[in-house]
Write a protein that holds these residues in place. Sequence first.
Motif, PDB file in Angstrom:
ATOM      1  N   LYS A  90       1.036  -1.175  -0.096  1.00  7.90           N
ATOM      2  CA  LYS A  90      -0.002   0.110   0.021  1.00  7.90           C
ATOM      3  C   LYS A  90       0.997   1.246   0.052  1.00  7.90           C
ATOM      4  N   SER A 150       2.488   4.701   1.303  1.00 10.67           N
ATOM      5  CA  SER A 150       2.708   5.261   2.470  1.00 10.67           C
ATOM      6  C   SER A 150       1.764   6.361   2.958  1.00 10.67           C
ATOM      7  N   ALA A 151       1.621   6.607   4.305  1.00 10.87           N
ATOM      8  CA  ALA A 151       0.666   7.486   4.848  1.00 10.87           C
ATOM      9  C   ALA A 151       1.523   8.911   4.574  1.00 10.87           C
ATOM     10  N   ASP A 156       4.508   9.645   7.092  1.00  8.73           N
ATOM     11  CA  ASP A 156       5.342   8.413   7.693  1.00  8.73           C
ATOM     12  C   ASP A 156       6.701   8.922   7.621  1.00  8.73           C
ATOM     13  N   ASP A 209       4.843   2.482  16.189  1.00  8.03           N
ATOM     14  CA  ASP A 209       3.437   2.225  15.964  1.00  8.03           C
ATOM     15  C   ASP A 209       2.815   3.300  15.049  1.00  8.03           C
ATOM     16  N   THR A 255       3.211   3.521   9.391  1.00  7.94           N
ATOM     17  CA  THR A 255       2.377   2.524   8.808  1.00  7.94           C
ATOM     18  C   THR A 255       3.377   1.186   8.189  1.00  7.94           C
ATOM     19  N   ASP A 256       2.663   0.287   8.128  1.00  6.58           N
ATOM     20  CA  ASP A 256       3.386  -1.081   7.533  1.00  6.58           C
ATOM     21  C   ASP A 256       3.927  -0.735   6.019  1.00  6.58           C
TER      22      ASP A 256
END
Length: 308
Positions: free
Chosen positions: A19, A21-22, A25, A83, A86-87
């Motif tokens: 996905k 990245s935010a 991030d 945390d 994001t992954d």
Amino acid sequence: MYLLLALAATSLALPTTNKASADDDILFQNLLAAEWGIYSFYQQGVEAFSAENFTAAGFPNNTYQRITEIRDNEAGHVRIFQDLITDASVKPGPCSYDYDFGNSVTEYLALQTYLEVSSMAFLTGLVRQAVTNDTRSALVAIGQIESRHNAWSLIDVWGVSPFSGPADTTYPYPNHILELTTLFLTSGSCPSLNPVYPNPKPNLPWTDFVRNGTTAAPGAEIQLEFIDGTPAFEDDKEYYVVYFHGVNNISVPFDVTSKKSTIPAEFDPKAGVIIFVVTDEEGAPTEESVLSLPVILLEQPSELTLLI
């Protein structure tokens, strides 16, 4: 609990999703990379000293306990920032850090005060980069804790007022302050897959000032020195030293030949920090107008101004 969780995750984490990245991030990657260094500073203090070392130097009986408690808070910050990335993005791992305080608890505590008060100037500027309200709220929440760390140091360790005036000093370009922390990095020690730090990385000369012959207090003259290169000054162009204190800044014309400048006397003495940079525009209105990395003058307590 936070300490145990943070220590259990001491290596970088690679993305686990394809996905996008935010939005924030990169901001949190920068924060996590910096926070590893701050956590290491306190952990090194816990390992290098004992409660007796601090009391023997004349500091309060609970100094070692407070350093340990702050270390635990910083471990919590590490986990929070992990945390919040994001992954879809790399979560930076720790490097090795050298703070060069030797066996001196006084030098260690002086550096502790400098790091904490500098973090406030960094975090207040970082809010400008945040995209989401959740990120802004997280930065304020972390900043509140850092402010308490600094208040403890000023009151208990140095015996001075914890108040820096009506506002902490803000600096609008936080990556410039992050670049200063690379001074403590051991070359080649970071995980190879860590993102560049800071990101984006400012390519500006390091700046300092000559300690002899000045108090570096408001109204004092200082002589600047450029450490690893000089800005590309042009003939017949005006340059400035822009001084930041509280939420205000004052621009002082800069003589590029003498490299001397006078700290504005209007600033409150013995209060917080003063940050200055060399610029080609009054007020440093854009990041492009800044020609040098910032210098952070620790004015509170004033006896540390020339030590750091």
